[in-house]
Design a protein around this motif. Sequence first.
Motif, PDB file in Angstrom:
ATOM      1  N   ALA A  27       0.844  -1.198   0.000  1.00  0.00           N
ATOM      2  CA  ALA A  27       0.000   0.000   0.000  1.00  0.00           C
ATOM      3  C   ALA A  27       0.876   1.242   0.000  1.00  0.00           C
ATOM      4  N   MET A  28       0.451   2.245  -0.761  1.00  0.00           N
ATOM      5  CA  MET A  28       1.147   3.530  -0.802  1.00  0.00           C
ATOM      6  C   MET A  28       0.180   4.624  -0.365  1.00  0.00           C
ATOM      7  N   ALA A  29       0.584   5.422   0.630  1.00  0.00           N
ATOM      8  CA  ALA A  29      -0.277   6.482   1.150  1.00  0.00           C
ATOM      9  C   ALA A  29       0.210   7.834   0.650  1.00  0.00           C
ATOM     10  N   ARG A  30      -0.665   8.571  -0.020  1.00  0.00           N
ATOM     11  CA  ARG A  30      -0.297   9.913  -0.488  1.00  0.00           C
ATOM     12  C   ARG A  30      -0.382  10.934   0.638  1.00  0.00           C
ATOM     13  N   ASP A  31      -1.253  10.678   1.614  1.00  0.00           N
ATOM     14  CA  ASP A  31      -1.469  11.629   2.696  1.00  0.00           C
ATOM     15  C   ASP A  31      -1.680  10.830   3.990  1.00  0.00           C
ATOM     16  N   ILE A  32      -0.768  11.007   4.951  1.00  0.00           N
ATOM     17  CA  ILE A  32      -0.874  10.219   6.188  1.00  0.00           C
ATOM     18  C   ILE A  32      -1.557  11.000   7.320  1.00  0.00           C
ATOM     19  N   SER A  33      -2.135  12.154   6.991  1.00  0.00           N
ATOM     20  CA  SER A  33      -2.721  12.981   8.044  1.00  0.00           C
ATOM     21  C   SER A  33      -3.863  12.259   8.755  1.00  0.00           C
ATOM     22  N   HIS A  34      -4.607  11.455   8.006  1.00  0.00           N
ATOM     23  CA  HIS A  34      -5.716  10.738   8.629  1.00  0.00           C
ATOM     24  C   HIS A  34      -5.179   9.715   9.631  1.00  0.00           C
TER      25      HIS A  34
ATOM     26  N   LEU B  70       8.085  17.326   5.077  1.00  0.00           N
ATOM     27  CA  LEU B  70       9.339  18.021   4.832  1.00  0.00           C
ATOM     28  C   LEU B  70      10.289  17.209   3.962  1.00  0.00           C
ATOM     29  N   SER B  71      10.285  15.886   4.125  1.00  0.00           N
ATOM     30  CA  SER B  71      11.213  15.043   3.361  1.00  0.00           C
ATOM     31  C   SER B  71      10.738  14.785   1.949  1.00  0.00           C
ATOM     32  N   GLY B  72       9.436  14.945   1.721  1.00  0.00           N
ATOM     33  CA  GLY B  72       8.890  14.638   0.397  1.00  0.00           C
ATOM     34  C   GLY B  72       8.718  13.149   0.158  1.00  0.00           C
ATOM     35  N   LEU B  73       8.894  12.337   1.199  1.00  0.00           N
ATOM     36  CA  LEU B  73       8.769  10.892   1.039  1.00  0.00           C
ATOM     37  C   LEU B  73       7.304  10.469   0.965  1.00  0.00           C
ATOM     38  N   THR B  74       7.031   9.476   0.126  1.00  0.00           N
ATOM     39  CA  THR B  74       5.711   8.848   0.057  1.00  0.00           C
ATOM     40  C   THR B  74       5.845   7.471   0.684  1.00  0.00           C
TER      41      THR B  74
ATOM     42  N   VAL C 203       5.820  -0.717   7.592  1.00  0.00           N
ATOM     43  CA  VAL C 203       6.453   0.199   6.640  1.00  0.00           C
ATOM     44  C   VAL C 203       7.579  -0.519   5.918  1.00  0.00           C
ATOM     45  N   ALA C 204       7.575  -0.409   4.580  1.00  0.00           N
ATOM     46  CA  ALA C 204       8.587  -1.083   3.758  1.00  0.00           C
ATOM     47  C   ALA C 204       9.568  -0.112   3.132  1.00  0.00           C
ATOM     48  N   ALA C 205       9.128   1.102   2.831  1.00  0.00           N
ATOM     49  CA  ALA C 205      10.020   2.046   2.132  1.00  0.00           C
ATOM     50  C   ALA C 205       9.386   3.426   2.149  1.00  0.00           C
ATOM     51  N   GLY C 206      10.185   4.405   1.735  1.00  0.00           N
ATOM     52  CA  GLY C 206       9.704   5.758   1.487  1.00  0.00           C
ATOM     53  C   GLY C 206      10.164   6.163   0.098  1.00  0.00           C
ATOM     54  N   LEU C 207       9.248   6.543  -0.755  1.00  0.00           N
ATOM     55  CA  LEU C 207       9.577   6.865  -2.140  1.00  0.00           C
ATOM     56  C   LEU C 207       9.694   8.369  -2.318  1.00  0.00           C
ATOM     57  N   LEU C 208      10.753   8.787  -3.006  1.00  0.00           N
ATOM     58  CA  LEU C 208      10.910  10.199  -3.340  1.00  0.00           C
ATOM     59  C   LEU C 208      10.102  10.491  -4.600  1.00  0.00           C
ATOM     60  N   ALA C 209       8.837  10.745  -4.399  1.00  0.00           N
ATOM     61  CA  ALA C 209       7.951  10.977  -5.539  1.00  0.00           C
ATOM     62  C   ALA C 209       6.706  11.690  -5.041  1.00  0.00           C
ATOM     63  N   ARG C 210       6.191  12.590  -5.872  1.00  0.00           N
ATOM     64  CA  ARG C 210       4.938  13.241  -5.563  1.00  0.00           C
ATOM     65  C   ARG C 210       4.023  13.156  -6.788  1.00  0.00           C
TER      66      ARG C 210
ATOM     67  N   ARG D 292       4.551  12.023  -9.754  1.00  0.00           N
ATOM     68  CA  ARG D 292       4.638  10.741 -10.473  1.00  0.00           C
ATOM     69  C   ARG D 292       4.633   9.561  -9.504  1.00  0.00           C
ATOM     70  N   ALA D 293       4.056   9.741  -8.345  1.00  0.00           N
ATOM     71  CA  ALA D 293       4.084   8.696  -7.319  1.00  0.00           C
ATOM     72  C   ALA D 293       3.496   7.365  -7.797  1.00  0.00           C
ATOM     73  N   PRO D 294       2.370   7.325  -8.538  1.00  0.00           N
ATOM     74  CA  PRO D 294       1.850   6.028  -8.985  1.00  0.00           C
ATOM     75  C   PRO D 294       2.844   5.250  -9.838  1.00  0.00           C
ATOM     76  N   GLU D 295       3.516   5.953 -10.749  1.00  0.00           N
ATOM     77  CA  GLU D 295       4.491   5.266 -11.607  1.00  0.00           C
ATOM     78  C   GLU D 295       5.707   4.814 -10.806  1.00  0.00           C
ATOM     79  N   VAL D 296       6.173   5.646  -9.896  1.00  0.00           N
ATOM     80  CA  VAL D 296       7.322   5.278  -9.064  1.00  0.00           C
ATOM     81  C   VAL D 296       6.965   4.079  -8.185  1.00  0.00           C
TER      82      VAL D 296
END
Length: 621
Positions: free
Chosen positions: A493-500, A517-521, A534-541, A543-547
């Motif tokens: 699973a990839m979360a675009r917004d973890i505020s919830h 601040l880090s820009g990590l997804t 948690v498995a990873a943090g992707l540097l993407a905003r 183009r996050a789906p493609e990354v």
Amino acid sequence: MPGPVDVPADASNPAALTAPALRLALVAGARRVIAARDALNRINVFPVADGDTGSNLAHTLGSLLNGALGRRSRHIGQLLTAVGDEAIDGARGNSGAILAQFLYGLAEHARNAPVLDSATLAAAVRRGADGARAALAHPVEGTILSVIDAFADALDDAARTGGNDPRAGFATALLCTRRALAATPSQMPLLRRAGVVDAGAQGFVDLLEGIAEFVDGGPRAMRIRGGVEAVNDGVVADAAALAHDDCDPEHRWCTECLLLGNGIRREVLRDALDSIDAESLVLAGGATRMRVHAHVASPQRLFDACAQFGTVESMKADDMLMQQISQASAVRVAIATDSAADLPEELAQRLAIHVVPVRVSVDGRDYLDKVGLSTAEFYRRMAASAAGGNAPLPTTSQPSPGDFRRSFEFLLAHHPQLLYIGVSRAVSGTVQAAEHVAQRLGGDRIRVFDSVNAAGGQALLAWRAAELAAAGRDMAEIAAELERLRPLTLTWAMARDISHAVRGGRIPAWAGPMVRLSGLTPVARFRADGRLGVAAGLLARRRAPEVFARYLARRLSASTRWRLIVGHCDALADGERVLWELSRRLLIAQAHLVETGPAIGAHAGRGALVVSLQPAPDQGR
């Protein structure tokens, strides 16, 4: 032969019926109906041939055995009042709701009676019969209503001519009720085509037969004898198939709830439900407690309409179309899962996979996931909650034991065995609840399988199990294949917004600013222990789906043919991008794009993406 039951007599009328005798007689009648449950299911063709009238009546009466009928009572009125109230609370199905209203009306008349003489019994039964008929928006002859009316008419006649002994009048009334039951096929062409009597009417006669056996034989007669087969000359098998009318897709949901309030007006409530095109409407109860039953296109519209009149509890909605598909299926092993599985509707219908809904709480009200509350509506309300700042967060909870029991009982009535594939035990108590119900129903026919997964991963396992069941595999073979596939079924699973998740306390408050601040997804994965870590943090905003898709592709075998389910949390365009990118990089045998439900969405938040993969069936065989 044993003689009549010796019960304490009323000084003014030694023949009067006392509370202890009535309680035991009702116990005997309820047990007879429960014993005839499967046979009643088989002759169920009206109002819909969904094969559950016996189960519904058994559940309704079972709630009384576990309640009012399980407690001693010395006062008829107090006993019947408890029976009427608990019948309304525990009623299930069309016939169950009608029977509950009959008992409720009977209790209303006899509320102050310490014992029952023949006149009081006749008047109380008449009150119950009138109430049962009034509970229906459109009464139909040739149903349980007809035999209840025949019973009431005969008791009226007996009370006028037969003295004060209610037992003599009951015996005569039972003969009239049997004749009314035999006449139901002449009143309804659907029954005549199937060669059966009405299932609800038969259940009412079974109740009276059990009472009569107790009256004639005392406690020793509480063993169950006979059943529906004898009454119907043996014509009980495949009655629904013989008279099969397709379920109206516009009213496919058999929906019920308990409405609690003050001054509930039956006619006003009926008008409100007529306005949403509710069919087979039954309103059983009184001004403070009403059991609502109807066939509708949208269960939530019914629940919302009822909520205008009071508090809505005990919601349930059964998909009659799926029930008919299951009845028509010849598989030995029925397959069920829960709504935490993101199961494509086309697969569920084609393979007859039954889904038990998770409960969702939004804005202080409870809903049935994907049934009483659509996934799209859940995300709309989640967005409104987020905009409200301090508004309560949506939450999910496991299905109730009653939800499991209803589903399992139906499936076991039509299939020798049942395999349930549940959401990971490590993240929910759903599997434990299913195990508890399975043990009580007889665990040798039910197997509960922990998917150690959720969302698409859980759905992939249920999909494969249903395919194997359709191919004629037995329970052991299906379970062995699921054991093999479980560690090979992968979900990220990839979360675009973890505020919830931060608001809900599932992620520490400091994590929100750090991610921004880090820009990590963040990317999470279901681990071998069934937990999401948690498995990873992707540097993407942008183009996050493609990354995200490329991240997954690098970790998956390019030579394996995969089954793929991509889920999105109110992010259809992003889901399409992930699906397209994975299709370019992997060998995809079959793929589905679905909207991920609240089981994941309530934690991951809107915009999250969930990807589940499993080797296609030809791999590793």
